[in-house]
Design an enzyme around this catalytic site. Structure first.
Site, mmCIF file in Angstrom:
data_model
loop_
_atom_site.group_PDB
_atom_site.id
_atom_site.type_symbol
_atom_site.label_atom_id
_atom_site.label_comp_id
_atom_site.label_asym_id
_atom_site.label_seq_id
_atom_site.Cartn_x
_atom_site.Cartn_y
_atom_site.Cartn_z
ATOM 1 N N LYS A 170 -10.449 -70.039 12.702
ATOM 2 C CA LYS A 170 -11.707 -70.778 12.775
ATOM 3 C C LYS A 170 -12.052 -71.152 11.336
ATOM 4 O O LYS A 170 -12.504 -70.323 10.562
ATOM 5 C CB LYS A 170 -12.810 -69.911 13.399
ATOM 6 C CG LYS A 170 -13.966 -70.717 14.031
ATOM 7 C CD LYS A 170 -14.740 -71.647 13.096
ATOM 8 C CE LYS A 170 -15.667 -70.894 12.178
ATOM 9 N NZ LYS A 170 -16.482 -71.845 11.325
ATOM 10 N N PRO A 204 -21.755 -69.375 13.505
ATOM 11 C CA PRO A 204 -22.517 -68.539 14.437
ATOM 12 C C PRO A 204 -22.123 -68.729 15.903
ATOM 13 O O PRO A 204 -22.555 -67.953 16.753
ATOM 14 C CB PRO A 204 -23.965 -69.002 14.214
ATOM 15 C CG PRO A 204 -23.973 -69.657 12.871
ATOM 16 C CD PRO A 204 -22.626 -70.291 12.736
ATOM 17 N N GLY A 207 -17.167 -68.846 15.321
ATOM 18 C CA GLY A 207 -16.791 -67.706 14.493
ATOM 19 C C GLY A 207 -17.216 -66.392 15.110
ATOM 20 O O GLY A 207 -16.452 -65.425 15.155
ATOM 21 N N GLU A 371 -24.810 -63.250 -6.184
ATOM 22 C CA GLU A 371 -23.784 -64.283 -6.273
ATOM 23 C C GLU A 371 -24.427 -65.655 -6.101
ATOM 24 O O GLU A 371 -25.072 -65.929 -5.094
ATOM 25 C CB GLU A 371 -22.719 -64.068 -5.199
ATOM 26 C CG GLU A 371 -21.564 -65.054 -5.314
ATOM 27 C CD GLU A 371 -20.441 -64.725 -4.342
ATOM 28 O OE1 GLU A 371 -19.284 -64.694 -4.774
ATOM 29 O OE2 GLU A 371 -20.726 -64.491 -3.155
#
Length: 463
Positions: A170, A204, A207, A371
């Protein structure tokens, strides 16, 4: 390439259960470059069923034959290298040179390494009165990110196939065209139907369906730590294997004995490559207090060379652009000194962010802990080696890093870093070395023999 309006399942391109599609945008000009199916749970189920049906035959295929198939995939990647680079540029916005050198050549090298490993790896060993077999773990659900759209697919699919596993991929919804091109190459290589399957769709939806599917034996995911936690929780509940390659906040530690100009220049280049969209990018530059302002000036000078729209590409989407600009604003709010770039969009069109350098960053600031995934460097000062080590290890992450200095001293420091890989004085990326992180940067390793081991399980026979 022209986008497929179908999914690749059980050796053929077939329509999705729903007519819904996802638009793919070029982040340089914000124009639609194609549409792909928005696959859902029904499509994922069909793909997993195909992979499970193909598993016994593929697992029983001699390693030398699996190696030959991987060699054919590698050759297909080489033959279509120009098309791959152009596709990555179209949907990711990567400048042509980066698209060729990194996004195209690296996956070819990885595919080549697994073609060789599949043929040479020992899948059994004698241990005392036992024979220990390494067998495929089963059906692999591979969920890949947009920042290195082909490399991340090859880094999962190649070792899985080498191990004798079957796969359902995916890909990220922002960069599905490269994944479709890879599926064409796999199809041309003649793999048995069901060994490789591709379902495009939203994370969502498709996956999640793949991660939760009872027919998947291992979930290999690369992406954010937040999503990785959710996948890990689901897999733990099902007692299912996971390989998670997650976020990073890597330190570029410049020791007093280092060549400061080189360390700063290479450090800035490391972050600006791929527009900062690299999980292992050295986004924190640690500099001795005595040479701090010199390093700040060098960093600002180096960043100025990365002109948006020329040497520096855009971010992948408007959502990502806004996220990174928000972090830059947060850095200013928290008192960091802006010495290059800023939150203002440098160009009217395209999802660009200026190459940005912050000075006077303290370890607790948001920009030093979280991050950002954009072309943003934070420069932190340290007083002594113990201080540098505490700062370098003082985040929830542990994916990459760099140390510059006298070689023996640099290696000694690197050995004390809580991180999965460290480049010493600009050491080159090695596609045979294991890649993965400590702490919240993930579970497991990719690339080389360590990457192959993720897709194997062991069986002992005693005599």
């Amino acid at each position: 390439m022209k986008a497929h309006d179908a999914l690749y399942i059980d050796g053929a391109w077939r329509p999705a259960a729903s007519a819904e599609t996802l638009a793919v945008l070029n982040p340089v000009d914000e124009q639609v470059v194609g549409h792909v199916p928005a696959g859902g749970a029904e499509d994922v189920d069909a793909a997993v069923r195909a992979a499970r049906a193909a598993l016994p035959g593929w697992a029983a295929t001699p390693p030398a034959e699996r190696a030959a198939y991987l060699g054919a995939i590698r050759d297909g990647l080489r033959e279509r290298a120009a098309e791959i680079a152009a596709t990555v540029t179209a949907e990711l916005g990567a400048p042509a040179k980066i698209a060729d050198l990194v996004h195209t050549r690296l996956p070819i090298a990885v595919a080549d390494s697994y073609a060789e490993l599949a043929a040479t790896h020992s899948f059994e060993e004698k241990v005392g009165n036992s024979v220990v077999y390494s067998e495929p773990v089963g059906v692999v659900g591979a969920i890949t990110p947009w920042n290195y759209p082909l490399h991340q697919i090859v880094a999962k699919v190649a070792p899985a196939l080498a191990a004798g596993c079957t796969v359902v991929v995916k890909p990220a919804e922002d960069t599905p065209l490269t994944a479709q091109l890879f599926a064409e190459i796999v199809d041309a290589a003649g793999l048995p139907a069901g060994v490789f399957n591709l379902v495009t769709g939203l994370g969502p939806v498709a996956g999640q369906a793949l991660a939760e599917h009872a027919g998947v034996d291992l979930v290999s995911f690369t992406g954010s730590t937040a999503v990785g936690r959710r996948i890990g929780a689901v897999a733990g509940g099902a007692v299912k294997r996971v390989a998670l390659e997650l976020g990073g906040k890597s330190a570029n530690v410049i020791l007093p004995s280092a060549d400061l100009a080189k360390a700063v220049s290479v450090g800035i280049a490391n972050v600006m490559a791929n527009s900062g969209q690299t999980c292992s990018a050295w986004t924190r530059m640690l500099v001795p207090a005595a040479r701090y302002e010199e390093a700040v000036a060098l960093a600002a000078e180096a960043a100025a060379k990365y002109v948006p729209g020329e040497r520096l590409g855009p971010l992948v989407s408007a959502r990502q652009q806004e996220r990174v600009r928000g972090y830059i604003e947060k850095g200013v709010e928290e008192g960091a000194r802006l010495v290059a770039g800023g939150a203002e969009a440098p160009l009217e069109t395209g999802y660009y962010v200026s190459p940005t350098v912050f000075a006077d960053v303290t370890p607790g600031m948001t920009i030093a802990q979280e991050e950002i995934f954009g072309p943003v460097v934070s420069i932190l000062r340290y007083e002594d080696e113990a201080d540098a080590l505490a700062i370098a290890n003082g985040t929830p992450y542990g994916l990459g890093g760099a140390v510059w200095g006298e070689p023996e001293e640099a290696v000694a420091f690197a050995r004390r870093l809580d991180t999965g890989q460290v480049d010493i004085n600009g050491g080159r990326f090695n596609p045979l070395a294991p890649f993965g992180g400590y702490k919240q940067s993930g579970v497991g390793r990719e690339l080389g023999a360590h990457g192959l081991a993720e897709y194997l399980q062991t069986k002992s026979l005693q005599f």
